[in-house]
Design an enzyme around this catalytic site. Structure first.
Site, PDB file in Angstrom:
ATOM      1  N   ALA A   1       4.636  -0.214  -9.555  1.00 26.65           N
ATOM      2  CA  ALA A   1       3.756  -0.687 -10.142  1.00 26.65           C
ATOM      3  C   ALA A   1       2.128  -0.669  -9.812  1.00 26.65           C
ATOM      4  O   ALA A   1       1.131  -0.346 -10.357  1.00 26.65           O
ATOM      5  CB  ALA A   1       3.983  -2.161 -10.594  1.00 26.65           C
ATOM      6  N   CYS A   2       2.157  -0.465  -8.228  1.00 24.21           N
ATOM      7  CA  CYS A   2       0.876  -0.654  -7.782  1.00 24.21           C
ATOM      8  C   CYS A   2       0.407   0.755  -7.607  1.00 24.21           C
ATOM      9  O   CYS A   2      -0.831   0.931  -7.112  1.00 24.21           O
ATOM     10  CB  CYS A   2       0.954  -1.254  -6.511  1.00 24.21           C
ATOM     11  SG  CYS A   2       2.240  -0.424  -5.326  1.00 24.21           S
TER      12      CYS A   2
END
Length: 102
Positions: free
Chosen positions: A45-46
């Protein structure tokens, strides 16, 4: 070869999993699933929007699988039908690719 679940025994969120389909680039899986109406990611996600392999998966020692892994996350309102739709689309993707390799 079938799908491989990554870090099965590790503590994690109950709605998120990472899985790889050996021999199939993550981007190929993401596109095929997108065409089936299923949204997944090819990275953490990052690192959304990046195309390179996940440095986290590489640090975990996954080697080639790091570039063949997708992240599947269910929203809070996911239903059993949503899960079944993913399973059906993923099985179809894997079967299509297996036929091509044969």
């Amino acid at each position: 070869a079938g799908a491989v679940a990554i870090a099965v025994g590790a503590p994690r969120l109950p709605n998120t999993t990472c899985m790889a389909l050996p021999g199939v680039r993550a981007e190929t899986q993401v596109i095929a699933l997108d065409l089936a109406g299923i949204a997944v990611s090819a990275g953490a996600a990052c690192s959304s929007g990046k195309v390179s392999r996940s440095h986290v998966l590489e640090a975990m020692g996954l080697g080639q699988l790091a570039g063949e892994a997708i992240r599947v996350s269910l929203p809070w309102n996911a239903t059993g039908a949503d899960v079944q739709a993913f399973i059906t689309a993923y099985q179809s993707l894997a079967a299509r690719l297996a036929r091509r390799a044969a």
